[in-house]
Design a protein around this motif. Structure first.
Motif, PDB file in Angstrom:
ATOM      1  N   CYS A  42       6.002   0.518   5.184  1.00  0.00           N
ATOM      2  CA  CYS A  42       4.727   1.368   5.539  1.00  0.00           C
ATOM      3  C   CYS A  42       4.343   0.902   6.840  1.00  0.00           C
ATOM      4  O   CYS A  42       4.982   0.574   7.709  1.00  0.00           O
ATOM      5  CB  CYS A  42       3.842   1.196   4.562  1.00  0.00           C
ATOM      6  SG  CYS A  42       2.562   2.664   4.541  1.00  0.00           S
ATOM      7  N   ASN A  43       2.995   0.764   6.993  1.00  0.00           N
ATOM      8  CA  ASN A  43       2.644   0.259   8.360  1.00  0.00           C
ATOM      9  C   ASN A  43       2.697  -1.165   8.667  1.00  0.00           C
ATOM     10  O   ASN A  43       2.850  -1.910   7.877  1.00  0.00           O
ATOM     11  CB  ASN A  43       1.026   0.391   8.422  1.00  0.00           C
ATOM     12  CG  ASN A  43       0.131  -0.415   7.288  1.00  0.00           C
ATOM     13  OD1 ASN A  43       0.743  -0.667   6.319  1.00  0.00           O
ATOM     14  ND2 ASN A  43      -0.863  -0.623   7.561  1.00  0.00           N
ATOM     15  N   PRO A  99      -9.579  -6.682   5.679  1.00  0.00           N
ATOM     16  CA  PRO A  99     -10.608  -7.370   4.637  1.00  0.00           C
ATOM     17  C   PRO A  99     -10.023  -7.780   3.277  1.00  0.00           C
ATOM     18  O   PRO A  99      -8.959  -6.541   2.773  1.00  0.00           O
ATOM     19  CB  PRO A  99     -11.527  -6.280   4.616  1.00  0.00           C
ATOM     20  CG  PRO A  99     -11.527  -5.523   5.673  1.00  0.00           C
ATOM     21  CD  PRO A  99     -10.194  -5.669   6.234  1.00  0.00           C
ATOM     22  N   ARG A 116      -6.649  -9.459  11.070  1.00  0.00           N
ATOM     23  CA  ARG A 116      -5.646  -8.387  10.742  1.00  0.00           C
ATOM     24  C   ARG A 116      -4.763  -8.332  11.849  1.00  0.00           C
ATOM     25  O   ARG A 116      -4.919  -8.578  13.178  1.00  0.00           O
ATOM     26  CB  ARG A 116      -6.055  -7.203  10.586  1.00  0.00           C
ATOM     27  CG  ARG A 116      -5.219  -6.051  10.107  1.00  0.00           C
ATOM     28  CD  ARG A 116      -5.653  -4.472  10.190  1.00  0.00           C
ATOM     29  NE  ARG A 116      -5.990  -4.183  11.526  1.00  0.00           N
ATOM     30  CZ  ARG A 116      -5.395  -3.971  12.443  1.00  0.00           C
ATOM     31  NH1 ARG A 116      -3.900  -4.329  12.183  1.00  0.00           N
ATOM     32  NH2 ARG A 116      -5.788  -3.649  13.762  1.00  0.00           N
ATOM     33  N   TYR A 126      -7.125   5.110  -1.937  1.00  0.00           N
ATOM     34  CA  TYR A 126      -7.455   4.803  -0.367  1.00  0.00           C
ATOM     35  C   TYR A 126      -6.432   4.989   0.340  1.00  0.00           C
ATOM     36  O   TYR A 126      -6.412   4.641   1.514  1.00  0.00           O
ATOM     37  CB  TYR A 126      -7.620   3.299  -0.758  1.00  0.00           C
ATOM     38  CG  TYR A 126      -6.477   2.546  -1.294  1.00  0.00           C
ATOM     39  CD1 TYR A 126      -5.236   2.264  -0.844  1.00  0.00           C
ATOM     40  CD2 TYR A 126      -6.573   2.491  -2.740  1.00  0.00           C
ATOM     41  CE1 TYR A 126      -4.005   1.802  -1.477  1.00  0.00           C
ATOM     42  CE2 TYR A 126      -5.446   2.135  -3.570  1.00  0.00           C
ATOM     43  CZ  TYR A 126      -4.090   1.802  -2.811  1.00  0.00           C
ATOM     44  OH  TYR A 126      -3.168   1.363  -3.541  1.00  0.00           O
ATOM     45  N   CYS A 127      -5.416   5.991  -0.004  1.00  0.00           N
ATOM     46  CA  CYS A 127      -3.988   6.056   1.031  1.00  0.00           C
ATOM     47  C   CYS A 127      -3.829   7.368   1.042  1.00  0.00           C
ATOM     48  O   CYS A 127      -2.767   7.802   0.460  1.00  0.00           O
ATOM     49  CB  CYS A 127      -3.002   5.134   0.770  1.00  0.00           C
ATOM     50  SG  CYS A 127      -1.724   5.279   1.968  1.00  0.00           S
ATOM     51  N   PRO A 128      -4.588   8.355   1.158  1.00  0.00           N
ATOM     52  CA  PRO A 128      -4.271   9.809   0.777  1.00  0.00           C
ATOM     53  C   PRO A 128      -3.591  10.343   2.168  1.00  0.00           C
ATOM     54  O   PRO A 128      -3.799   9.770   3.220  1.00  0.00           O
ATOM     55  CB  PRO A 128      -5.750  10.291   0.697  1.00  0.00           C
ATOM     56  CG  PRO A 128      -6.700   9.498   1.712  1.00  0.00           C
ATOM     57  CD  PRO A 128      -6.066   8.175   1.677  1.00  0.00           C
ATOM     58  N   GLN A 152      -9.263  10.251  12.432  1.00  0.00           N
ATOM     59  CA  GLN A 152      -8.904   9.630  13.479  1.00  0.00           C
ATOM     60  C   GLN A 152      -7.262   9.063  12.853  1.00  0.00           C
ATOM     61  O   GLN A 152      -7.107   9.029  11.899  1.00  0.00           O
ATOM     62  CB  GLN A 152      -9.775   8.275  13.593  1.00  0.00           C
ATOM     63  CG  GLN A 152      -9.883   7.395  12.394  1.00  0.00           C
ATOM     64  CD  GLN A 152     -10.272   6.233  12.505  1.00  0.00           C
ATOM     65  OE1 GLN A 152     -11.487   6.123  13.596  1.00  0.00           O
ATOM     66  NE2 GLN A 152      -9.991   4.970  12.000  1.00  0.00           N
ATOM     67  N   GLN A 179      -0.530   6.139  12.088  1.00  0.00           N
ATOM     68  CA  GLN A 179      -1.409   5.483  11.035  1.00  0.00           C
ATOM     69  C   GLN A 179      -2.447   6.442  10.876  1.00  0.00           C
ATOM     70  O   GLN A 179      -3.270   7.112  11.794  1.00  0.00           O
ATOM     71  CB  GLN A 179      -2.112   4.144  11.351  1.00  0.00           C
ATOM     72  CG  GLN A 179      -2.384   3.358  10.316  1.00  0.00           C
ATOM     73  CD  GLN A 179      -3.946   3.461   9.894  1.00  0.00           C
ATOM     74  OE1 GLN A 179      -4.455   4.276   9.878  1.00  0.00           O
ATOM     75  NE2 GLN A 179      -4.552   2.179  10.169  1.00  0.00           N
ATOM     76  N   GLY A 180      -2.555   6.672   9.397  1.00  0.00           N
ATOM     77  CA  GLY A 180      -3.772   7.847   9.152  1.00  0.00           C
ATOM     78  C   GLY A 180      -3.063   9.343   8.938  1.00  0.00           C
ATOM     79  O   GLY A 180      -3.927  10.346   8.362  1.00  0.00           O
ATOM     80  N   ARG A 230      -4.882  -1.743  -4.968  1.00  0.00           N
ATOM     81  CA  ARG A 230      -5.160  -2.238  -3.632  1.00  0.00           C
ATOM     82  C   ARG A 230      -6.477  -3.336  -3.817  1.00  0.00           C
ATOM     83  O   ARG A 230      -7.433  -2.951  -4.435  1.00  0.00           O
ATOM     84  CB  ARG A 230      -5.662  -1.300  -2.496  1.00  0.00           C
ATOM     85  CG  ARG A 230      -5.835  -1.902  -1.353  1.00  0.00           C
ATOM     86  CD  ARG A 230      -6.390  -1.001  -0.201  1.00  0.00           C
ATOM     87  NE  ARG A 230      -7.057  -1.649   0.878  1.00  0.00           N
ATOM     88  CZ  ARG A 230      -7.091  -1.381   1.986  1.00  0.00           C
ATOM     89  NH1 ARG A 230      -6.298  -0.242   2.564  1.00  0.00           N
ATOM     90  NH2 ARG A 230      -7.723  -1.929   2.858  1.00  0.00           N
TER      91      ARG A 230
END
Ligand SMILES: Nc1nc2c(ncn2[C@@H]2O[C@H](COP(=O)(O)OP(=O)(O)OP(=O)(O)O)[C@@H](O)[C@H]2O)c(=O)[nH]1
Ligand SMILES: [Mg+2]
Lengths: 456, 622
Positions: free
Chosen positions: B47-48, B54, B96, B275-277, B293, B309-310, B426
């Motif tokens: 994935c990313n 956080p 991060r 959280y990952c739609p 974004q 991403q996104g 998550r």
């Protein structure tokens, strides 16, 4: 296993002699008692001998006397729970008892859960195994409806208000948490002043509930009992008798009482507010007239009416007026002066009421037991004690949550960072959840995902 | 069947969980086999290209503090670093980083290849073999059998993997990999309950076809921070990311094609994470938002591939290119790999103990995405714990169970095995009740003593840790011993470093409780030892926030009392009459090991807990 915290509750709300007992159990119970109680001899309770009985005063945080009291100290393990146990016997009636209970909470005790003293006794090995089942039964007691109603007095009336406050705080927390957990997502920023205002508003709301409704009205004011009857039936005499005082003037002249007399009594464990007033009749006297008008409005407001009829006189128009006034009301009919020869024809009265008619005499002390039975039938005594503690517990929780919300505002003022605002507000949420039975963690997370578009 | 070899521990899968697990067991002296579908794809980030953030960043630090590898690898191979949440409170600050995916994999592979006791093999495991409810080994696709005392399942999203891109659906693992199709059946035959989850990923696009001038640059920040407590060299920022937004045209294209979205037309059965739609579900769920974004993130230094991403999506290929080209800077973009959704089997984590061992199969452990979690960091965290506990199982020593007040790892595992999860789990800071205690700056203080005790801390780590602890102790003592009284001389001294006057006698430690007062400032005017920046920071944080920290510690201690009341394995909840029906059911299913754990089960009320305590007390002591 020793339980860490100290619990406190009313053991007997109203004893026969007007004494209420507050019981504490736990490691710190003596220290807590020492904080709230000042002995006559000014000695600290910490050094008081085991099983000693100490006279003194319970004082509030400012040192003002709340009540005169007797403290009984039972040190671990020689007590019912095998922990340090302190009993505070108070004399000042319901209000004082409540105040003393509150003081113990302020000083570090927490409200006991249902059956908790017994539970502790068991866990500490005080009760034998065969009693385990009984303990389990207490904890998960099936609540009689009356009890439930009394316990939920606060929640019944104000749960929607509390839920509203909780929602608002939850929204703020979710917003902060969304920003913290997803700092690189497109979550709108927080305007800290707005948050501050919102919290302030919720504090006010919570304070309002606390001020107005947090005490079971019934318990704060007692069960309102209006004593009515035509002049000279013996209303004031009954009041004096029950209060064991000369509070009301008693004469053989009809129309003696002109004003309303309210007297709070502990009637064998039931808090009553007795209301004596002008005898009801047609009169030209303007003062008496005002008194009578006032009496009528008090009758409307009463929880229970004692309707008095004079056994020694015949039934009159004034008596039928009384019957009119008590139509469809919770009423106890008393035939007074039962020591005198009966002249009254009770037909009309019995026609009117299916309830039994109780003859009483204060001269010969008869009939008073029947009055007591009647009232305790109407209100289960247990339910009063529970709601007494229940409401107190709730008001403690509410005022603690206000404290946390105020801390959140402090965190804002001192610029500690959003994290701390959230931590304080979560503590408040945690407490609200105790009242409403919802869980915090899942709710915050659900709220985050439903309100904010987050994700890679 | 051909008996190939015997191991102490076999780890199935060499992703982020498997690697930490295998490294831990091997380092603890267990002869370990790390089996992976493809040696090329060890430590892959499907994935990313990003590590930390956080809660997740805290997990990386905790894995490191326990002697794991993820933090070291991230420090060595990441190409952009940022500290997040700097203004929001020190406890939620997190590091991060953007990873160079290939470099990360190379690094990890070489670490594995150079670890004693560790064999790395390309194998497809199809069966686990049990005997009397105990694991004894595994069988491969090529019919080889490996025996082992313990097996760790770390199969990620490969179990029964199914890839969905619009109308095209095929069996497979992430990133064009094979799927492990038979292992699911083998697990089911052993009585293990499986769930079906879903996750997704966006397209990767060709950097040469992106017009970066139309996007906002996101630079790294030169942080004086590392993921690992043993990294010495500062991290270096070598790459940037870019920010741009969708618009009405993007949304129109997505809306027009919604009927072709697999999640709308019922093709996908699995449960996806909230959280990952995917971008299509964002459009549906937040119709009022007029733009979303997206970040263009390099997949590495040596590649032109960029991660969008996104824009996670499982729309058909033609829709993917159509909507991407509506975005400023992507007008001429070429897709190199399509976005896809992947459905996979994972085990219901309620079947696990807090050690990550299955309750019903001795010696079988499970870690990572196959436990229903998501994310590399979450996987690594479970991996190292499963590794430590598999080694403890083999050696018959005490397992390691981290408390919720000890680490995000404790929260993560306790949540999974106590509450279960109905979407890929998550880690979030909001899941931790004591997050002031679980800061990323004190992960070593919290957890390295465990690593030292177990034997997982390298001599270098032990040395560094002891130095830090001593520094903190000595300096703290000095701060508390040095008392100052208000007088002209002292106040002038204080004024020289911008510290306000004092009015009462106090230890100088109290000065640090004032905003803006640092250890270094005090060292200028008082006789204090010269200590590292990190040690000084520990002292500052614990003094400045002592009130809050104290409060959370007290709460944590209270909870600990309940954790200490253990519940015997063989308790029969149906015999406890006064438990409510729901509580009996939940408790029988989850079988908590302590009262503390029982309190966290939804549907178990405080009254049920009281009943349980009394009941436990009433059963005769053995
Ligand atoms: N024998 C006898 N006399 C009583 C009893 N109760 C009251 N009396 C007398 O009845 C008279 C009136 O009593 P009160 O109590 O003043 O009557 P009231 O109803 O308050 O009268 P008003 O205030 O004028 O309306 C007094 O002389 C009392 O002594 C009783 O039980 N037995
Ligand atoms: Mg009168």
């Amino acid at each position: 296993m020793k339980q860490g915290d100290t619990i406190s509750a009313v053991a007997t709300a109203f004893g026969t002699a007007g004494i209420g007992i507050i019981r504490m159990s736990g490691e710190n119970s003596i220290a807590i008692a020492d904080k709230v109680f000042t002995a006559m001899n000014n000695k600290s309770l910490m050094t008081a001998p085991d099983r000693s009985v100490i006279f003194g005063h319970v004082k509030d945080a400012n040192g003002e006397i709340i009540d005169e009291a007797i403290v009984l100290i039972m040190r671990s393990p020689k007590s019912y729970t095998m922990e340090n146990v302190v009993e505070i016997q108070c004399h000042g009636g319901v209000e004082a008892l409540r105040a003393v209970l509150r003081r113990t909470f302020e000083a570090g005790a927490r409200p006991a859960e249902r059956g908790e003293f017994t539970k502790r006794a068991f866990l500490n090995g005080r009760l034998d195994l065969s009693q385990a089942q009984a303990v389990l039964d207490i904890i998960q007691a099936k609540t009689p409806t009356a009890l439930k109603a009394a316990e939920n007095q606060l929640l019944g009336k104000t749960s929607s208000q509390i839920k509203k406050i909780r929602r608002e705080i939850l929204k703020i927390v979710a917003h902060i948490e969304a920003l913290i957990d997803f700092p690189e997502d497109d979550v709108e920023d927080i305007v800290i002043n707005e948050i501050d205002k919102k919290i302030e508003l919720q504090i006010e709301e919570a304070q309002e509930i606390l001020n107005n409704q947090h005490r079971g009205k019934l318990l704060r004011e007692g069960l309102k009992v209006a004593i009515i009857g035509k002049p000279n039936v013996g209303k004031s005499s009954l009041l004096n008798y029950l209060t064991q005082s000369e509070r009301a003037i008693v004469t053989d002249i009809p129309g003696t009482t002109r004003d309303v007399i309210e007297e709070f009594i502990d009637f064998r464990g039931i808090p009553l507010k007795l209301i004596d007033m002008a005898g009801i009749r047609d009169t030209d006297n303007p003062i008496e007239k005002i008194g009578i008008n006032r009496a009528v409005s008090y009758i409307e407001d009463a929880d229970i009416i004692f309707a008095l009829f004079d056994i020694s006189r015949s039934f009159s128009d004034e008596d039928s007026r009384i019957l009119d006034l008590i139509r469809n009301r919770q009423v106890l009919i008393l035939l007074t002066k039962s020591d005198l020869p009966a002249k009254i024809n009770t037909m009309r009265i019995k026609e009117y009421s299916k309830e039994e008619v109780i003859p009483i005499s204060i001269k010969t002390d008869s009939g008073i037991d029947s009055i007591f039975k009647f009232i305790s039938k109407k209100i289960e005594k247990d339910s009063l004690e529970m709601s007494f503690v229940g409401n107190e517990r709730e008001s403690i929780i509410l005022s603690d949550s206000i404290k946390h919300m105020k801390e959140a505002r402090d965190a804002i003022e001192h610029d500690l960072g959003l994290d701390f605002v959230s931590i304080d507000l979560r503590s408040a949420l945690e407490l609200f959840s105790k009242l409403t039975g919802e869980s915090v963690d899942e709710d915050v997370i659900d709220e985050i995902f439903s309100k904010f578009c987050i994700g890679k | 069947m051909f008996l190939e070899d015997r191991y102490d521990v076999i780890v199935i899968g060499a992703g982020h969980a498997g690697i930490e697990a295998a490294l831990a067991t091997a380092r603890l002296g267990c002869k370990t086999l790390l089996a992976t579908l493809s040696l090329e794809n060890l430590a892959m980030m499907p994935c990313n290209p990003s590590i930390g953030g956080p809660a997740k960043g805290n997990l990386v630090r905790e894995v490191d503090a326990l002697g794991g590898e993820m933090g070291v690898a991230a420090d060595k191979t990441c190409i952009q670093f940022r500290t997040l949440n700097t203004g929001k409170g020190f406890a939620v600050q997190a590091l991060r980083a953007q990873a160079d995916k290939r470099m990360y994999q190379f690094f990890m592979k070489s670490v594995c290849e150079n670890t004693c006791n560790l064999d790395l093999k390309q194998l497809l495991i199809e069966d686990i073999i049990t005997e009397n409810d105990k694991i004894i080994g595994v069988t491969t696709e090529t019919n080889e059998t490996f025996l082992a005392n313990a097996v760790i399942l770390a199969s990620g999203t490969y179990l029964g993997g199914r890839i969905i891109i619009g109308e095209s659906i095929f069996n497979g693992g992430p990133n064009g990999q094979r799927a492990a199709n038979k292992l699911s059946d083998s697990l089911k035959n052993c009585g293990i309950r499986l769930m079906r989850f879903k996750t997704g990923t966006p397209a990767r696009v060709d950097g040469r076809t992106i017009d970066f001038s139309k996007m906002e640059i996101q630079c790294g920040v030169d942080e004086n921070q590392n993921f690992s407590f043993i990294t010495e060299t500062p991290v270096i920022n070598k790459a940037v990311c870019y920010l741009t937004y969708t618009n009405k045209r993007t949304h129109d294209i997505l809306k027009k094609n919604l009927h072709r979205a697999p999640m709308a037309n019922g093709v996908i059965e699995g449960v996806g994470p909230r959280y990952c739609p995917s971008i299509e579900s964002k459009i549906i769920r937040f119709p009022d938002k007029d733009r979303h974004q997206l970040f263009l993130e390099p997949e590495g230094l040596g590649t032109q591939e960029f991660y969008v991403q996104g824009m996670s999506t499982s729309m058909p290929a033609d829709v993917q290119i159509e909507f991407l080209r509506t975005i400023p800077g992507l007008e001429n973009v070429k897709i190199m790999r399509h976005g896809y959704a992947i459905e996979y089997d994972c085990i219901d984590p309620l079947q696990l103990k807090q050690t990550l061992e299955f309750k019903n199969i001795a010696g079988l452990f499970s870690a990572g995405q196959s436990n229903g979690s998501s994310g590399y960091e979450e996987a690594a965290a479970q991996g190292i714990i499963a590794g430590i506990n598999a080694a403890a199982f083999v050696k018959n020593t005490e397992p390691l169970i981290l408390k919720r007040s000890e680490g995000y790892i404790g929260v993560l595992i306790d949540d999974l095995v106590t509450k279960g999860t109905d979407e890929p789990y998550r880690m979030l800071t909001s899941r931790a009740e004591y997050r002031l205690l679980l800061r990323h700056d004190n992960a070593d203080i919290r957890l390295t003593p465990h690593a030292i005790r177990i034997g997982l801390a390298s001599p270098e780590r032990v040395e560094k840790f002891k130095t830090k602890i001593t520094e903190i102790e000595v300096a703290s003592n000095k701060l508390n011993e040095t008392r100052i009284t208000p007088c002209k001389e002292i106040n002038e001294k204080l004024k020289s470093v911008d510290i306000g006057e004092i009015h009462t006698t106090m230890p100088i430690a109290d000065l640090i409780k004032r905003p803006g007062v640092t250890y270094e400032k005090l060292r200028k005017i008082f006789d204090l030892p010269n200590i590292s920046r990190n040690s000084a920071k520990q002292i500052e944080i614990s003094l400045f926030y002592s009130g809050y920290i104290q409060k959370q510690s007290e709460l944590a201690d209270k909870m600990l009392n309940l954790e200490k009341i253990s519940i015997p394995d063989d308790i029969n909840y149906n015999l406890i009459q006064n438990l409510r029906f729901e509580a009996k059911e939940k408790l029988s299913k989850i079988r908590p090991c302590s009262i503390g754990q029982a309190t966290r089960i939804s549907g178990v009320s405080p009254a049920d807990i009281s009943v349980l305590i009394v009941w436990l007390k009433s059963i005769p002591k053995k």
